[in-house]
Design an enzyme around this catalytic site. Structure first.
Site, mmCIF file in Angstrom:
data_model
loop_
_atom_site.group_PDB
_atom_site.id
_atom_site.type_symbol
_atom_site.label_atom_id
_atom_site.label_comp_id
_atom_site.label_asym_id
_atom_site.label_seq_id
_atom_site.Cartn_x
_atom_site.Cartn_y
_atom_site.Cartn_z
ATOM 1 N N SER A 73 70.240 46.640 35.462
ATOM 2 C CA SER A 73 69.166 45.887 36.111
ATOM 3 C C SER A 73 68.572 44.862 35.152
ATOM 4 O O SER A 73 68.555 45.076 33.932
ATOM 5 C CB SER A 73 68.078 46.885 36.529
ATOM 6 N N TYR A 133 62.523 54.757 34.845
ATOM 7 C CA TYR A 133 63.716 54.272 35.551
ATOM 8 C C TYR A 133 64.413 53.196 34.724
ATOM 9 O O TYR A 133 65.620 53.248 34.481
ATOM 10 C CB TYR A 133 63.315 53.712 36.934
ATOM 11 N N LYS A 144 68.218 52.941 32.604
ATOM 12 C CA LYS A 144 69.223 51.869 32.703
ATOM 13 C C LYS A 144 69.595 51.386 31.300
ATOM 14 O O LYS A 144 70.764 51.210 30.975
ATOM 15 C CB LYS A 144 68.686 50.698 33.541
HETATM 16 C C1 UD1 Z 1 61.561 46.370 41.151
HETATM 17 C C2 UD1 Z 1 61.511 47.238 39.935
HETATM 18 C C3 UD1 Z 1 62.777 47.028 39.142
HETATM 19 C C4 UD1 Z 1 63.978 47.327 40.014
HETATM 20 C C5 UD1 Z 1 63.931 46.469 41.257
HETATM 21 C C6 UD1 Z 1 65.022 46.875 42.204
HETATM 22 C C7 UD1 Z 1 59.109 47.448 39.412
HETATM 23 C C8 UD1 Z 1 58.039 47.130 38.442
HETATM 24 N N1 UD1 Z 1 60.329 46.948 39.138
HETATM 25 O O1 UD1 Z 1 61.576 45.015 40.712
HETATM 26 O O2 UD1 Z 1 62.764 47.858 38.008
HETATM 27 O O3 UD1 Z 1 65.169 47.085 39.298
HETATM 28 O O4 UD1 Z 1 62.687 46.648 41.923
HETATM 29 O O5 UD1 Z 1 65.127 45.946 43.232
HETATM 30 O O6 UD1 Z 1 58.900 48.130 40.390
HETATM 31 N N2 UD1 Z 1 55.545 42.598 45.951
HETATM 32 C C9 UD1 Z 1 54.397 42.385 46.690
HETATM 33 N N3 UD1 Z 1 54.098 43.277 47.675
HETATM 34 C C10 UD1 Z 1 54.880 44.367 47.957
HETATM 35 C C11 UD1 Z 1 56.053 44.571 47.192
HETATM 36 C C12 UD1 Z 1 56.347 43.660 46.197
HETATM 37 O O7 UD1 Z 1 53.663 41.433 46.474
HETATM 38 O O8 UD1 Z 1 54.536 45.137 48.861
HETATM 39 C C13 UD1 Z 1 55.878 41.624 44.887
HETATM 40 C C14 UD1 Z 1 55.932 42.262 43.510
HETATM 41 O O9 UD1 Z 1 54.663 42.252 42.919
HETATM 42 C C15 UD1 Z 1 56.954 41.364 42.818
HETATM 43 C C16 UD1 Z 1 57.892 40.915 43.940
HETATM 44 O O10 UD1 Z 1 57.181 41.136 45.145
HETATM 45 O O11 UD1 Z 1 56.314 40.237 42.299
HETATM 46 C C17 UD1 Z 1 59.180 41.708 43.970
HETATM 47 O O12 UD1 Z 1 58.880 43.083 43.962
HETATM 48 P P1 UD1 Z 1 59.985 44.228 44.114
HETATM 49 O O13 UD1 Z 1 60.813 43.962 45.325
HETATM 50 O O14 UD1 Z 1 59.292 45.538 44.047
HETATM 51 O O15 UD1 Z 1 60.933 44.011 42.871
HETATM 52 P P2 UD1 Z 1 60.583 43.959 41.295
HETATM 53 O O16 UD1 Z 1 59.202 44.395 41.030
HETATM 54 O O17 UD1 Z 1 61.003 42.631 40.801
#
Ligand code: UD1
Length: 340
Positions: A124, A149, A153
């Site tokens: 990742s 997690y 990795k």
């Molecule tokens: C997350 C994991 C990462 C993992 C990846 C798998 C964390 C900190 N990181 O990445 O380790 O490999 O998923 O796909 O959890 N967001 C919102 N509202 C929501 C959900 C997400 O605003 O309800 C935003 C988050 O703040 C982020 C972006 O959307 O800025 C993407 O979030 P997400 O899909 O959870 O992925 P990552 O955080 O990049």
């Protein structure tokens, strides 16, 4: 040639199984169904008109794993099997280390004893943490991830590098950015179990009325619209990269160690607001949202420099954000149709 795909009924695993079968590989799946369901196997068969072999067990059961290696001529492995919930990993660190690392070591024991090579590890972009410069290429320094997690990795990568060096084997570490979307057939996709943590599944469920409102975790980031930026890559494009990475390992004629590392992304960053807008436009729906505080552990921005994969694997992400998000909605419709 039989390829062992662990976690082959999971999200990225199932899409990769489809691509492997479509490219003439025989596939042996081991999946304990802890985060997947049996109907995915039936749907893989419907999509490909081929039948992978399937064993439902936990990879920590070494004696069962040995039986699988005895029963099939395994030529390579793609290892997806792992627990992946970031929040849960903080609460259950020992379970995460045990599940993600013991299973990996068990397979590597078989590889070592049977002199097998060609191993692909599902890693990742979390191994980079918040990188100082964008885009992120494979020479970007690694940072110890905040979550357990993420640490599994990074440790998995280390274990594999040591394995490859000591026994002269060929491995590929694939560092995914943010995988999204579902198969165009609408029959396989990311299964929503509980409340989604990831953005796109949450957007999907909000548009479907399952969730009332999406919470945007922070709009005070140092980005163009204040929301965090990620590189969203279509899961079928990602699956195709696995086949290309496997072929590269298998076609390497030398007996020397080969350690391939690739960042798999589109090369383009999209903000949370951009993803919401693209989803609304692609599917003609509205996604209600509210702005909330930042989520702990989140980084501001991450997008890939996918040039190395392009050059060495002759692979490129081809699907636009809108197209990928259209398949997400199609998948939601399919899930709804299964319930009635
Ligand atoms: C997350 C994991 C990462 C993992 C990846 C798998 C964390 C900190 N990181 O990445 O380790 O490999 O998923 O796909 O959890 N967001 C919102 N509202 C929501 C959900 C997400 O605003 O309800 C935003 C988050 O703040 C982020 C972006 O959307 O800025 C993407 O979030 P997400 O899909 O959870 O992925 P990552 O955080 O990049």
């Amino acid at each position: 040639m039989a390829i062992l795909v662990t976690g082959g009924l999971g999200y990225i695993g199932s899409h990769t199984v489809v691509e492997l079968l479509n490219n003439g590989f025989e596939v042996v799946i081991i999946d304990d169904l802890s985060n997947s369901e049996k109907f995915i196997l039936k749907n893989i068969e419907e999509i490909t008109k081929k039948k992978p072999v399937f064993y439902p067990f936990d990879l920590k059961r070494k004696e069962l794993l040995t039986q699988v290696f005895d029963a099939h001529k395994i030529d390579g492995c793609i290892n997806f099997a792992a627990s992946k919930a970031v929040g849960e990993s903080q609460l259950k660190p020992i379970d995460y280390y045990e599940n993600n690392l013991f299973s990996l070591i068990n397979i590597l024991q078989e590889f070592k004893e049977r002199r097998l090579s060609s191993f692909i590890f599902s890693s990742s972009c979390t191994v980079y943490g918040q990188a100082d410069t964008m885009p992120i290429d494979e020479n970007t320094p690694l940072r110890m991830p905040e979550s357990v997690y993420g640490k599994t990795k990074q440790m998995g990568e280390e274990i594999l590098i040591d394995f490859a060096k000591a026994y002269h084997r060929k491995i590929s570490l694939l560092r995914y950015f943010n995988p999204i979307g579902a198969h165009p057939s609408g029959k396989i996709g990311e299964l929503p179990i509980g409340v989604p943590n990831n953005l796109v599944p949450y957007v999907m469920q909000t548009a479907a009325g399952i969730r009332e409102k999406l919470s945007i975790w922070g709009n005070d980031y140092d980005t163009e619209d204040g929301t965090a930026v990620r590189d969203y890559i279509y899961v079928v494009d990602l699956a195709k990269a696995h086949v290309a990475a496997l072929q590269r390992l298998m076609n390497d004629p030398s007996d020397e160690t080969l350690i391939d590392i690739y960042n798999l992304g589109t090369g383009k960053g999209s903000s949370v607001l951009e993803v919401i807008k693209a989803f609304e436009l692609a599917n003609n729906v509205t996604v209600p949202y509210q702005i909330c505080e930042r989520r702990e552990g989140d980084i501001t921005i991450a997008y890939a420099n996918p040039y190395k994969a392009e050059k060495e694997l002759n692979w490129k992400s081809e699907t636009s954000l809108e197209e990928a998000l259209r398949t997400v909605w199609q998948w939601q419709k399919y899930l709804e149709s299964r319930k009635v």
